[in-house]
Enzyme design. Structure first.
Site, PDB file in Angstrom:
ATOM      1  N   ASP A  57       1.005  -1.353   0.007  1.00 54.36           N
ATOM      2  CA  ASP A  57       0.075   0.012   0.146  1.00 54.36           C
ATOM      3  C   ASP A  57       1.028   1.273   0.129  1.00 54.36           C
ATOM      4  OD1 ASP A  57      -1.845  -1.757   0.501  1.00 54.36           O
ATOM      5  OD2 ASP A  57      -2.727  -1.089   2.314  1.00 54.36           O
ATOM      6  N   ASP A  58       0.338   2.597  -0.411  1.00 49.31           N
ATOM      7  CA  ASP A  58       0.596   3.856  -0.176  1.00 49.31           C
ATOM      8  C   ASP A  58       1.903   4.161  -1.275  1.00 49.31           C
ATOM      9  OD1 ASP A  58      -0.931   3.569   1.789  1.00 49.31           O
ATOM     10  OD2 ASP A  58       0.474   4.095   3.530  1.00 49.31           O
ATOM     11  N   HIS A 107      -5.850   2.530  -3.845  1.00 50.20           N
ATOM     12  CA  HIS A 107      -5.885   2.883  -2.409  1.00 50.20           C
ATOM     13  C   HIS A 107      -6.798   3.909  -2.137  1.00 50.20           C
ATOM     14  CE1 HIS A 107      -4.688   1.848   1.514  1.00 50.20           C
ATOM     15  NE2 HIS A 107      -3.767   2.716   1.624  1.00 50.20           N
ATOM     16  N   HIS A 111      -4.994   9.250   0.338  1.00 51.46           N
ATOM     17  CA  HIS A 111      -5.075   8.401   1.475  1.00 51.46           C
ATOM     18  C   HIS A 111      -5.903   9.010   2.537  1.00 51.46           C
ATOM     19  CE1 HIS A 111      -3.268   5.736   4.542  1.00 51.46           C
ATOM     20  NE2 HIS A 111      -2.950   5.029   3.514  1.00 51.46           N
ATOM     21  N   HIS A 198       4.090  -1.887   3.172  1.00 54.23           N
ATOM     22  CA  HIS A 198       3.980  -0.517   2.703  1.00 54.23           C
ATOM     23  C   HIS A 198       5.243  -0.385   1.986  1.00 54.23           C
ATOM     24  CE1 HIS A 198       0.819  -0.137   5.667  1.00 54.23           C
ATOM     25  NE2 HIS A 198       0.532   0.684   4.965  1.00 54.23           N
TER      26      HIS A 198
HETATM   27 NI    NI Z   1      -2.620   3.077   3.395  1.00 56.04          NI
END
Ligand code: NI
Length: 247
Positions: A57-58, A107, A111, A198
């Site tokens: 993620d991210d 995602h 965020h 991440h």
């Molecule tokens: Ni995230």
């Protein structure tokens, strides 16, 4: 360009060796290379094979490139849940993900938590990111992982994608300790797990690559999230949440 060609050559040589000889142990190569593309990865799997999906993620960030290098060396696909606002200027990273057999997902754009949003804000986070990704890699289906794993009825209704959560979370953002993250995942993982990392932290990238090597030794096969569910004959449906594909 040269690096990409070199990597491809190495990967194809690896596959050639793997399929044509039993010389690998003799040569001291510890873990056999895995097929790189989505189709090949699915084709190479036998019934009863232990499967696991690595998810990140991210990203994309600079550390994503280190991760892609490590995954390419190991012939392992992963699934990336991307932040839309980080994509401009990193389009090449997305193209590389797609070319190297990884799966892409949404995602959010900034965020933001997706729960409790009005329609316009939800679409600004999710559909806007879908458009940005598809503008780079073409009209592919994209999974959704809401930030913080926060899902409500509005998220389910408007997702327009399967909602993918996870079953193994080393909480890599907490202390960014590679050894602890590796130990956590190796204790928790089982056939059908979805592992959350991440790729914005170098410590997480290192941990993920160590985990790939350890789980290869333990007979696991790495697949994307969609491959995982496809191989388990479980169709992914829009607006439904999924945490694992245990047998
Ligand atoms: Ni995230």
């Amino acid at each position: 360009m040269e690096r990409t060609m070199g990597r491809r050559l190495v990967a194809w040589l690896g596959i050639l060796l793997y399929t044509s000889s039993s010389l690998l142990p003799w040569m001291g190569v510890g873990s056999a290379p895995r097929a790189r593309t989505a189709d090949a990865a699915v084709e190479g799997v036998n019934a009863g094979q232990k499967l696991v999906a690595l998810t990140f993620d991210d990203g994309p960030k600079n550390s994503t490139l280190t991760l892609l290098d490590g995954l390419a060396q190991r012939g392992v696909p992963a699934t990336f849940f991307l932040i839309g606002e980080q994509i401009p200027g990193r389009e090449g990273t997305l193209r590389r993900m797609a070319e190297e057999g990884h799966e892409l997902g949404i995602h959010s754009y900034t965020h933001a938590a997706l729960t409790g949003l009005n329609n316009a804000d939800f679409y600004g986070e999710v559909d806007r990111t879908r458009t940005v990704i598809q503008n780079v890699v073409g009209p592919v289906d994209l999974l959704l992982r809401p930030p913080y794993g926060m899902v409500d009825a509005g998220v389910r209704r408007r997702a327009n994608a399967p909602i993918i959560l996870w079953s193994v979370d080393p909480e890599d953002w907490k202390d960014r300790n590679t050894d602890r993250e590796v130990n956590h995942v190796l204790r928790q993982v089982r056939d059908g797990s979805i592992i959350l990392f991440h790729d914005i932290y170098p410590e997480s990238v290192e941990a993920a690559l160590q985990i790939v090597d350890a789980l290869h030794q333990d007979g696991y096969y790495f697949v994307t999230v969609s491959q995982l569910f496809s191989l388990r004959d479980r169709p992914l449906e829009s607006g439904q949440t999924y945490c694992h594909a245990y047998p």
